[in-house]
Design a protein around this motif. Structure first.
Motif, PDB file in Angstrom:
ATOM      1  N   GLU A  82     -17.483  27.123  66.556  1.00 25.82           N
ATOM      2  CA  GLU A  82     -18.402  26.301  65.693  1.00 25.82           C
ATOM      3  C   GLU A  82     -19.290  27.066  64.904  1.00 25.82           C
ATOM      4  N   THR A  83     -19.275  26.703  63.616  1.00 26.66           N
ATOM      5  CA  THR A  83     -20.127  27.533  62.557  1.00 26.66           C
ATOM      6  C   THR A  83     -20.858  26.271  61.908  1.00 26.66           C
ATOM      7  N   VAL A  84     -22.309  26.747  61.435  1.00 22.49           N
ATOM      8  CA  VAL A  84     -22.890  25.776  60.532  1.00 22.49           C
ATOM      9  C   VAL A  84     -22.467  25.577  59.081  1.00 22.49           C
ATOM     10  N   ILE A  85     -22.305  24.447  58.665  1.00 22.87           N
ATOM     11  CA  ILE A  85     -22.082  24.675  57.216  1.00 22.87           C
ATOM     12  C   ILE A  85     -22.755  23.487  56.352  1.00 22.87           C
ATOM     13  N   GLN A  86     -22.865  23.671  55.210  1.00 26.73           N
ATOM     14  CA  GLN A  86     -23.655  22.894  54.394  1.00 26.73           C
ATOM     15  C   GLN A  86     -22.747  22.469  53.072  1.00 26.73           C
ATOM     16  N   VAL A  87     -22.798  21.090  53.187  1.00 28.83           N
ATOM     17  CA  VAL A  87     -21.876  20.669  51.935  1.00 28.83           C
ATOM     18  C   VAL A  87     -22.617  20.303  50.710  1.00 28.83           C
ATOM     19  N   GLY A 108     -22.879   4.911  52.766  1.00 23.16           N
ATOM     20  CA  GLY A 108     -23.004   5.382  54.323  1.00 23.16           C
ATOM     21  C   GLY A 108     -22.817   6.785  54.186  1.00 23.16           C
ATOM     22  N   ASP A 109     -23.366   7.175  55.457  1.00 21.78           N
ATOM     23  CA  ASP A 109     -23.288   8.729  55.693  1.00 21.78           C
ATOM     24  C   ASP A 109     -21.590   9.080  56.076  1.00 21.78           C
ATOM     25  N   ASN A 110     -20.851   9.805  55.774  1.00 21.66           N
ATOM     26  CA  ASN A 110     -19.509  10.536  56.040  1.00 21.66           C
ATOM     27  C   ASN A 110     -19.455  11.663  56.545  1.00 21.66           C
ATOM     28  N   LYS A 111     -18.710  11.921  57.719  1.00 23.40           N
ATOM     29  CA  LYS A 111     -18.597  13.248  58.357  1.00 23.40           C
ATOM     30  C   LYS A 111     -17.453  13.991  57.701  1.00 23.40           C
ATOM     31  N   LEU A 112     -17.895  15.339  57.195  1.00 23.81           N
ATOM     32  CA  LEU A 112     -16.809  16.247  56.454  1.00 23.81           C
ATOM     33  C   LEU A 112     -16.646  17.453  57.450  1.00 23.81           C
ATOM     34  N   THR A 113     -15.499  17.691  57.696  1.00 25.22           N
ATOM     35  CA  THR A 113     -15.344  18.795  58.772  1.00 25.22           C
ATOM     36  C   THR A 113     -14.451  20.074  58.065  1.00 25.22           C
ATOM     37  N   LEU A 114     -14.913  21.011  58.277  1.00 22.50           N
ATOM     38  CA  LEU A 114     -14.294  22.505  57.616  1.00 22.50           C
ATOM     39  C   LEU A 114     -13.513  22.995  58.792  1.00 22.50           C
ATOM     40  N   THR A 115     -12.143  23.360  58.503  1.00 23.76           N
ATOM     41  CA  THR A 115     -11.602  23.932  59.739  1.00 23.76           C
ATOM     42  C   THR A 115     -10.939  25.327  58.748  1.00 23.76           C
ATOM     43  N   GLY A 116     -10.572  26.243  59.765  1.00 19.21           N
ATOM     44  CA  GLY A 116      -9.707  27.419  59.170  1.00 19.21           C
ATOM     45  C   GLY A 116      -9.727  28.327  60.311  1.00 19.21           C
ATOM     46  N   LEU A 117      -8.876  29.485  60.132  1.00 19.16           N
ATOM     47  CA  LEU A 117      -8.695  30.688  60.893  1.00 19.16           C
ATOM     48  C   LEU A 117      -9.401  31.948  60.278  1.00 19.16           C
ATOM     49  N   THR A 118      -9.754  32.810  61.113  1.00 19.65           N
ATOM     50  CA  THR A 118     -10.435  34.144  60.707  1.00 19.65           C
ATOM     51  C   THR A 118      -9.046  35.013  60.770  1.00 19.65           C
ATOM     52  N   THR A 119      -9.407  36.045  60.215  1.00 20.95           N
ATOM     53  CA  THR A 119      -8.095  37.261  59.749  1.00 20.95           C
ATOM     54  C   THR A 119      -7.703  37.773  61.124  1.00 20.95           C
ATOM     55  N   TYR A 120      -8.254  37.500  62.202  1.00 22.99           N
ATOM     56  CA  TYR A 120      -7.618  37.855  63.555  1.00 22.99           C
ATOM     57  C   TYR A 120      -7.361  36.554  64.548  1.00 22.99           C
ATOM     58  N   GLY A 121      -7.066  35.543  63.746  1.00 22.09           N
ATOM     59  CA  GLY A 121      -6.298  34.318  64.435  1.00 22.09           C
ATOM     60  C   GLY A 121      -7.296  33.404  65.202  1.00 22.09           C
ATOM     61  N   GLU A 122      -8.751  33.355  65.029  1.00 24.21           N
ATOM     62  CA  GLU A 122      -9.511  32.604  65.615  1.00 24.21           C
ATOM     63  C   GLU A 122      -9.828  31.557  64.688  1.00 24.21           C
ATOM     64  N   ALA A 123      -9.831  30.307  65.547  1.00 27.44           N
ATOM     65  CA  ALA A 123     -10.091  29.129  64.761  1.00 27.44           C
ATOM     66  C   ALA A 123     -11.475  29.088  64.799  1.00 27.44           C
ATOM     67  N   PHE A 124     -12.078  28.083  63.576  1.00 28.93           N
ATOM     68  CA  PHE A 124     -13.581  27.870  63.206  1.00 28.93           C
ATOM     69  C   PHE A 124     -13.558  26.661  62.715  1.00 28.93           C
ATOM     70  N   SER A 125     -14.428  25.974  63.130  1.00 31.57           N
ATOM     71  CA  SER A 125     -14.678  24.599  62.381  1.00 31.57           C
ATOM     72  C   SER A 125     -16.326  24.444  62.369  1.00 31.57           C
ATOM     73  N   GLY A 126     -16.803  23.539  61.417  1.00 34.58           N
ATOM     74  CA  GLY A 126     -18.102  23.258  61.438  1.00 34.58           C
ATOM     75  C   GLY A 126     -18.233  21.875  60.445  1.00 34.58           C
ATOM     76  N   THR A 127     -19.172  20.934  60.790  1.00 36.00           N
ATOM     77  CA  THR A 127     -19.372  19.713  60.261  1.00 36.00           C
ATOM     78  C   THR A 127     -20.663  19.281  59.818  1.00 36.00           C
ATOM     79  N   ASP A 128     -20.739  18.665  58.586  1.00 38.52           N
ATOM     80  CA  ASP A 128     -22.001  18.287  57.860  1.00 38.52           C
ATOM     81  C   ASP A 128     -21.621  16.785  57.559  1.00 38.52           C
ATOM     82  N   TRP A 129     -22.776  16.072  57.266  1.00 36.24           N
ATOM     83  CA  TRP A 129     -22.788  14.650  56.867  1.00 36.24           C
ATOM     84  C   TRP A 129     -23.159  14.422  55.476  1.00 36.24           C
ATOM     85  N   VAL A 130     -22.324  13.823  54.605  1.00 36.06           N
ATOM     86  CA  VAL A 130     -22.736  13.589  53.114  1.00 36.06           C
ATOM     87  C   VAL A 130     -22.480  12.101  52.903  1.00 36.06           C
TER      88      VAL A 130
END
Length: 133
Positions: free
Chosen positions: A29-34, A101-123
């Motif tokens: 999990e990573t912290v994100i800001q939309v 209302g508030d809506n959940k936005l989730t960022l997903t992706g992979l690192t260059t070494y194949g590890e998945a990451f994600s982060g969520t923020d509300w907009v």
């Protein structure tokens, strides 16, 4: 005796491989800001920007999505962290957005070494048409 040792060694190796594959399958999990934090359906904006705490060089850019929308462009911020940009019209037309209302936005992706990451923020999603002049 030798076959017993080989069996134990095989079990140990199999167990280590299973643990390693299970560890790789979990996303960190990573912290994100939309931005914008309030998405106006009636506005004429161009992009939705997502700031992360993941180093820019560690991200496989073409693996990054926001609620299923593919990244449009990216850059590094002044701290060297990954910043993703998405077409605002694609985000505005996501299924299930709740206007007012508030809506959940989730960022997903992979690192260059194949590890998945994600982060969520509300907009907050609003629909305010601009005044005509």
């Amino acid at each position: 005796m030798l076959s017993s040792r080989l069996s134990r060694a095989s079990l140990l190796v199999a167990g280590l491989m299973l643990c390693a594959s299970a560890w790789q399958a979990q996303a960190f999990e990573t912290v994100i800001q939309v931005s914008p934090s309030a998405l106006n359906i009636g506005s004429a904006g161009n992009v939705v920007t997502v700031h992360t705490e993941v180093p820019y060089g560690d991200v496989e850019v073409h693996s990054v999505y926001l609620n299923g929308v593919l990244i449009a462009s990216s850059k590094a911020d002044d701290r060297g962290n990954f910043v993703a940009k998405f077409d605002i019209d694609a985000i505005k037309t996501l299924n299930g957005l709740i206007i007012g209302g508030d809506n959940k936005l989730t960022l997903t992706g992979l690192t260059t070494y194949g590890e998945a990451f994600s982060g969520t923020d509300w907009v907050r999603v609003i629909n305010i048409l601009p005044r005509s002049r």
